[in-house]
Design a protein around this motif. Structure first.
Motif, PDB file in Angstrom:
ATOM      1  N   MET A   1      -8.167   1.813 -17.557  1.00  0.00           N
ATOM      2  CA  MET A   1      -9.263   0.930 -17.147  1.00  0.00           C
ATOM      3  C   MET A   1      -8.789  -0.520 -17.056  1.00  0.00           C
ATOM      4  SD  MET A   1     -12.301   2.680 -19.436  1.00  0.00           S
ATOM      5  CE  MET A   1     -13.546   1.495 -18.994  1.00  0.00           C
ATOM      6  N   ALA A   2      -7.977  -0.927 -18.015  1.00  0.00           N
ATOM      7  CA  ALA A   2      -7.479  -2.306 -18.012  1.00  0.00           C
ATOM      8  C   ALA A   2      -6.548  -2.557 -16.825  1.00  0.00           C
ATOM      9  CB  ALA A   2      -6.755  -2.587 -19.326  1.00  0.00           C
ATOM     10  N   LYS A   3      -5.672  -1.606 -16.534  1.00  0.00           N
ATOM     11  CA  LYS A   3      -4.720  -1.778 -15.429  1.00  0.00           C
ATOM     12  C   LYS A   3      -5.425  -1.764 -14.077  1.00  0.00           C
ATOM     13  CE  LYS A   3      -0.127  -0.800 -17.006  1.00  0.00           C
ATOM     14  NZ  LYS A   3       1.187  -0.411 -16.465  1.00  0.00           N
ATOM     15  N   LEU A   4      -6.427  -0.910 -13.926  1.00  0.00           N
ATOM     16  CA  LEU A   4      -7.162  -0.867 -12.664  1.00  0.00           C
ATOM     17  C   LEU A   4      -7.835  -2.211 -12.393  1.00  0.00           C
ATOM     18  CD1 LEU A   4      -8.822   2.686 -12.717  1.00  0.00           C
ATOM     19  CD2 LEU A   4      -6.889   1.920 -11.330  1.00  0.00           C
ATOM     20  N   THR A   5      -8.363  -2.820 -13.436  1.00  0.00           N
ATOM     21  CA  THR A   5      -9.012  -4.128 -13.292  1.00  0.00           C
ATOM     22  C   THR A   5      -8.024  -5.176 -12.789  1.00  0.00           C
ATOM     23  OG1 THR A   5     -10.511  -3.583 -15.105  1.00  0.00           O
ATOM     24  CG2 THR A   5     -10.328  -5.893 -14.513  1.00  0.00           C
ATOM     25  N   LEU A   6      -6.757  -5.031 -13.164  1.00  0.00           N
ATOM     26  CA  LEU A   6      -5.714  -5.978 -12.745  1.00  0.00           C
ATOM     27  C   LEU A   6      -5.100  -5.615 -11.388  1.00  0.00           C
ATOM     28  CD1 LEU A   6      -3.936  -6.420 -16.207  1.00  0.00           C
ATOM     29  CD2 LEU A   6      -5.534  -8.002 -15.077  1.00  0.00           C
ATOM     30  N   GLY A   7      -5.622  -4.547 -10.764  1.00  0.00           N
ATOM     31  CA  GLY A   7      -5.148  -4.189  -9.433  1.00  0.00           C
ATOM     32  C   GLY A   7      -4.091  -3.111  -9.376  1.00  0.00           C
ATOM     33  N   TYR A   8      -3.762  -2.507 -10.502  1.00  0.00           N
ATOM     34  CA  TYR A   8      -2.753  -1.444 -10.500  1.00  0.00           C
ATOM     35  C   TYR A   8      -3.275  -0.209  -9.773  1.00  0.00           C
ATOM     36  CZ  TYR A   8       0.311   2.290 -12.173  1.00  0.00           C
ATOM     37  OH  TYR A   8       1.161   3.369 -12.238  1.00  0.00           O
ATOM     38  N   ARG A   9      -2.385   0.457  -9.003  1.00  0.00           N
ATOM     39  CA  ARG A   9      -2.715   1.715  -8.350  1.00  0.00           C
ATOM     40  C   ARG A   9      -1.554   2.691  -8.537  1.00  0.00           C
ATOM     41  NH1 ARG A   9      -6.757  -0.699  -8.716  1.00  0.00           N
ATOM     42  NH2 ARG A   9      -8.319  -1.125  -7.100  1.00  0.00           N
ATOM     43  N   LEU A  10      -1.836   3.960  -8.492  1.00  0.00           N
ATOM     44  CA  LEU A  10      -0.819   4.996  -8.668  1.00  0.00           C
ATOM     45  C   LEU A  10       0.287   4.858  -7.619  1.00  0.00           C
ATOM     46  CD1 LEU A  10      -3.162   8.053  -9.338  1.00  0.00           C
ATOM     47  CD2 LEU A  10      -1.474   7.138 -10.958  1.00  0.00           C
ATOM     48  N   PRO A  11       1.531   5.094  -7.990  1.00  0.00           N
ATOM     49  CA  PRO A  11       2.640   4.994  -7.024  1.00  0.00           C
ATOM     50  C   PRO A  11       2.661   6.207  -6.088  1.00  0.00           C
ATOM     51  CG  PRO A  11       3.458   5.741  -9.140  1.00  0.00           C
ATOM     52  CD  PRO A  11       2.012   5.413  -9.357  1.00  0.00           C
ATOM     53  N   LYS A  12       3.405   6.088  -5.013  1.00  0.00           N
ATOM     54  CA  LYS A  12       3.512   7.174  -4.034  1.00  0.00           C
ATOM     55  C   LYS A  12       4.330   8.327  -4.619  1.00  0.00           C
ATOM     56  CE  LYS A  12       6.466   7.220  -0.610  1.00  0.00           C
ATOM     57  NZ  LYS A  12       7.017   8.613  -0.719  1.00  0.00           N
ATOM     58  N   PRO A  13       3.776   9.548  -4.581  1.00  0.00           N
ATOM     59  CA  PRO A  13       4.571  10.716  -5.000  1.00  0.00           C
ATOM     60  C   PRO A  13       5.751  10.924  -4.051  1.00  0.00           C
ATOM     61  CG  PRO A  13       2.216  11.234  -4.937  1.00  0.00           C
ATOM     62  CD  PRO A  13       2.383   9.907  -4.272  1.00  0.00           C
ATOM     63  N   ASP A  14       6.808  11.492  -4.554  1.00  0.00           N
ATOM     64  CA  ASP A  14       8.025  11.676  -3.755  1.00  0.00           C
ATOM     65  C   ASP A  14       7.774  12.522  -2.506  1.00  0.00           C
ATOM     66  OD1 ASP A  14       9.427  10.161  -5.542  1.00  0.00           O
ATOM     67  OD2 ASP A  14      10.198  11.877  -6.680  1.00  0.00           O
ATOM     68  N   GLN A  15       6.928  13.539  -2.619  1.00  0.00           N
ATOM     69  CA  GLN A  15       6.727  14.467  -1.504  1.00  0.00           C
ATOM     70  C   GLN A  15       5.631  14.008  -0.543  1.00  0.00           C
ATOM     71  OE1 GLN A  15       7.267  18.764  -2.333  1.00  0.00           O
ATOM     72  NE2 GLN A  15       7.015  18.199  -4.485  1.00  0.00           N
ATOM     73  N   CYS A  16       5.080  12.835  -0.796  1.00  0.00           N
ATOM     74  CA  CYS A  16       3.987  12.321   0.033  1.00  0.00           C
ATOM     75  C   CYS A  16       4.545  11.357   1.080  1.00  0.00           C
ATOM     76  CB  CYS A  16       2.966  11.600  -0.858  1.00  0.00           C
ATOM     77  SG  CYS A  16       1.597  10.842   0.030  1.00  0.00           S
ATOM     78  N   SER A  17       4.104  11.502   2.325  1.00  0.00           N
ATOM     79  CA  SER A  17       4.565  10.614   3.390  1.00  0.00           C
ATOM     80  C   SER A  17       3.922   9.234   3.240  1.00  0.00           C
ATOM     81  CB  SER A  17       4.202  11.196   4.749  1.00  0.00           C
ATOM     82  OG  SER A  17       2.800  11.123   4.977  1.00  0.00           O
ATOM     83  N   PRO A  18       4.552   8.184   3.759  1.00  0.00           N
ATOM     84  CA  PRO A  18       3.972   6.833   3.698  1.00  0.00           C
ATOM     85  C   PRO A  18       2.603   6.759   4.362  1.00  0.00           C
ATOM     86  CG  PRO A  18       6.296   6.701   4.265  1.00  0.00           C
ATOM     87  CD  PRO A  18       5.920   8.155   4.324  1.00  0.00           C
ATOM     88  N   ASP A  19       2.407   7.505   5.453  1.00  0.00           N
ATOM     89  CA  ASP A  19       1.117   7.461   6.149  1.00  0.00           C
ATOM     90  C   ASP A  19      -0.014   8.021   5.283  1.00  0.00           C
ATOM     91  OD1 ASP A  19       2.154   6.297   8.413  1.00  0.00           O
ATOM     92  OD2 ASP A  19       2.531   8.214   9.431  1.00  0.00           O
ATOM     93  N   VAL A  20       0.270   9.123   4.602  1.00  0.00           N
ATOM     94  CA  VAL A  20      -0.761   9.717   3.737  1.00  0.00           C
ATOM     95  C   VAL A  20      -0.999   8.817   2.526  1.00  0.00           C
ATOM     96  CG1 VAL A  20      -1.350  11.690   2.268  1.00  0.00           C
ATOM     97  CG2 VAL A  20      -0.283  12.070   4.502  1.00  0.00           C
ATOM     98  N   TYR A  21       0.072   8.231   1.989  1.00  0.00           N
ATOM     99  CA  TYR A  21      -0.107   7.334   0.840  1.00  0.00           C
ATOM    100  C   TYR A  21      -0.946   6.118   1.218  1.00  0.00           C
ATOM    101  CZ  TYR A  21       0.928   4.326  -3.154  1.00  0.00           C
ATOM    102  OH  TYR A  21       0.822   3.503  -4.257  1.00  0.00           O
ATOM    103  N   LYS A  22      -0.786   5.663   2.430  1.00  0.00           N
ATOM    104  CA  LYS A  22      -1.601   4.529   2.905  1.00  0.00           C
ATOM    105  C   LYS A  22      -3.082   4.896   2.890  1.00  0.00           C
ATOM    106  CE  LYS A  22      -2.217   1.401   6.838  1.00  0.00           C
ATOM    107  NZ  LYS A  22      -1.759   1.061   8.223  1.00  0.00           N
ATOM    108  N   LEU A  23      -3.389   6.148   3.279  1.00  0.00           N
ATOM    109  CA  LEU A  23      -4.782   6.612   3.216  1.00  0.00           C
ATOM    110  C   LEU A  23      -5.270   6.689   1.774  1.00  0.00           C
ATOM    111  CD1 LEU A  23      -5.024   9.471   5.894  1.00  0.00           C
ATOM    112  CD2 LEU A  23      -5.926   7.150   6.013  1.00  0.00           C
ATOM    113  N   MET A  24      -4.406   7.139   0.868  1.00  0.00           N
ATOM    114  CA  MET A  24      -4.774   7.199  -0.546  1.00  0.00           C
ATOM    115  C   MET A  24      -5.137   5.806  -1.067  1.00  0.00           C
ATOM    116  SD  MET A  24      -1.740   9.845  -1.651  1.00  0.00           S
ATOM    117  CE  MET A  24      -1.890   9.617  -3.411  1.00  0.00           C
ATOM    118  N   LEU A  25      -4.357   4.806  -0.678  1.00  0.00           N
ATOM    119  CA  LEU A  25      -4.643   3.432  -1.127  1.00  0.00           C
ATOM    120  C   LEU A  25      -5.984   2.941  -0.586  1.00  0.00           C
ATOM    121  CD1 LEU A  25      -1.095   1.793  -0.794  1.00  0.00           C
ATOM    122  CD2 LEU A  25      -2.312   2.416  -2.905  1.00  0.00           C
ATOM    123  N   GLU A  26      -6.354   3.389   0.620  1.00  0.00           N
ATOM    124  CA  GLU A  26      -7.664   3.017   1.158  1.00  0.00           C
ATOM    125  C   GLU A  26      -8.789   3.605   0.286  1.00  0.00           C
ATOM    126  OE1 GLU A  26      -8.304   3.784   5.293  1.00  0.00           O
ATOM    127  OE2 GLU A  26      -6.317   3.055   5.885  1.00  0.00           O
TER     128      GLU A  26
END
Length: 478
Positions: free
Chosen positions: A426-451
């Motif tokens: 909860m504290a990290k999310l408030t500071l803007g932290y987001r989960l990193p991209k999994p190795d098997q995930c493409s950059p395009d799909v990770y971009k959608l996850m960030l949205e």
């Protein structure tokens, strides 16, 4: 002759009084007749045991005979015949009329229905899966104490009056008398040409239910416990000892009753290839059952962590998240908020078919059970910030959870935010932290996850918009 008949057949005193009026009648004959009829026609037998849940209800045992005092909608007001003769409410579907003139016949046969009128009997017989030769017996709607036989003959229904003789025998044709309606039915099933209507099979009960989803608890058997969670337990079970089903159980004191009917009614109206199909509910007694289709490979979380998960390809990952996205687009269009979307609440079947489960069920729980103050029952790591702060659920909070679920898929079922406790997340999310991209995930799909994880709900995509973008990515890869 008079004294002989009065002594041995006193149940017909009202008839003897008409033939041989008493010299000093003290009670009106019509009153006696009405009273006798009331006693016989209002005797019911419990088809199933029922445990009272409040002081207004009455605990009964299977096979117990009761007096029905009045109809109360989905319930009857009944009184026991023995002991303290207490009275209370009992579900109407749990009892069947057990008394006829003479008091010697119990109606517990599959062809007997407490339908209110000829019209209801016809609607029932003409509904699938009933067909030519289906039949039922029901109380006469024109003559109290009498019964009617209704038979489907091709595209119409024929009605026959079942009369009762002075000796308590039953007949359709005067020259053929039977000691019980069961014997009468058995005779005409063989000799149906006498009434020119075939009696091939009993009418199917499931086609006529005030609520066809509500089923007696006796129909279900819990076989194997599959898991437990915030809602209760999940079991593999059998329906009528033959069909495999999944049964989710709830304790009554865990359910927010004000929301229960509304949410279950919503579940009944939902139908999509990527949603678990509701089969039945059992809400009378405890625990409450919600019965659904059984998926052979269990939860997506378990599937990803198992041997099959390690053999999935990039195309398989996309197929999984697309199916869940399609199901959520449907829920979004129906204005249904899931509230607990995660890999553990997606089930997997043969050929990698994925279906969303538990949609809307979070609303069924009492607020104090599903809150931050109750041992962190809310799945913090899957939940949008506005829910944690303000308790505001929406499709936009669901899309946040969907992004987390996609992360789980590409991480083969590993939980998000590993190494962090709920407070740290909860504290990290408030500071803007987001989960990193999994190795098997493409950059395009990770971009959608960030949205999906935009801080402001209004900036997150709808499920419809997300699936459009995801489909475009799939097409570009192919």
């Amino acid at each position: 002759m008079e004294s002989f008949l009065r002594e041995r057949l006193n149940c017909l005193n009202c008839l003897w009084d008409k033939i041989w009026p008493p010299e000093n009648p003290v009670v009106n004959v019509n009153t006696i007749s009405s009273t006798v009829q009331h006693i016989y026609t209002d005797l019911v037998t419990a088809l199933y045991s029922f445990d009272a849940r409040s002081t207004d209800e009455l605990t009964i045992e299977e096979g117990e005979e009761l007096y029905k005092l009045s109809d109360e909608g989905e319930y009857i007001l009944a009184r026991k015949q023995t002991g303290s003769m207490e009275s209370g409410l009992v579900p109407a579907s749990y009892v069947a009329q057990s008394g006829l003139p003479g008091g010697h016949y119990t109606i517990q046969d599959p062809w007997y229905f407490e339908v209110a009128s000829r019209t209801d009997a016809e609607r029932l017989l003409m509904s699938p899966p009933n067909a030519h030769g289906s039949f039922l017996v029901h109380p006469s709607d024109s003559t109290p104490g009498q019964y009617s036989l209704a038979v489907r003959n091709k595209d119409k229904v024929t009605h026959f009056c079942i009369s009762v003789s002075a000796r308590g025998e039953f007949y359709i044709q005067n020259e053929k008398l039977f000691a019980s309606i069961k014997e009468l039915i058995s005779f005409y099933k063989v000799n149906w040409k006498l009434v020119k209507s075939p009696l091939f099979q009993s009418c199917v009960w499931v086609a006529y239910q005030r609520d066809q989803w509500e089923r007696p608890r006796i129909e279900f058997k819990l076989v194997k416990k599959l898991g437990a969670g915030n809602f209760g337990e999940v079991w593999e079970g059998l329906w009528n000892n033959k069909d495999k089903v999944a049964i989710k159980t709830f304790k009554q004191d865990h359910i927010n009753e004000s929301d229960f009917k509304k949410e279950v009614d919503a579940l009944k109206s939902l139908c999509h290839k990527n949603l678990i199909q509701l089969y039945a509910v059992c809400t009378v007694g405890e625990p409450v059952y919600i019965v659904t289709e059984l998926m052979s490979k269990g939860s997506l979380q378990q599937f990803l962590r198992g041997n099959e998960g390690h053999h999935l390809t990039a195309a398989n990952f996309m197929h999984i998240i697309s199916q869940v996205g399609d199901g959520m687009v449907y829920l979004e269009s129906k204005h249904v908020v899931h509230r607990d979307l995660a890999a553990r609440n997606v089930l997997v079947g043969e050929k990698l078919v994925c279906k969303i489960a538990d949609f809307g069920l979070a609303r069924l729980l009492k607020d104090d059970l599903y809150s931050l103050q109750c041992n962190m029952k809310i799945p913090i790591k899957w939940t949008a910030p506005e829910v944690l702060t303000y308790g505001k659920y929406s499709t936009k909070s669901d899309i946040w959870s969907y992004g987390i679920m996609i992360y789980e898929v590409f991480m083969l079922g590993q939980p998000p935010y590993q190494g962090m406790n709920n407070q740290e997340v909860m504290a990290k999310l408030t500071l803007g932290y987001r989960l990193p991209k999994p190795d098997q995930c493409s950059p395009d799909v990770y971009k959608l996850m960030l949205e999906c994880w935009q801080e402001k709900p209004s900036q997150r995509p709808s499920f419809y918009e997300f699936v459009l973008k995801l489909t475009a990515i799939q097409h570009s890869v192919q």
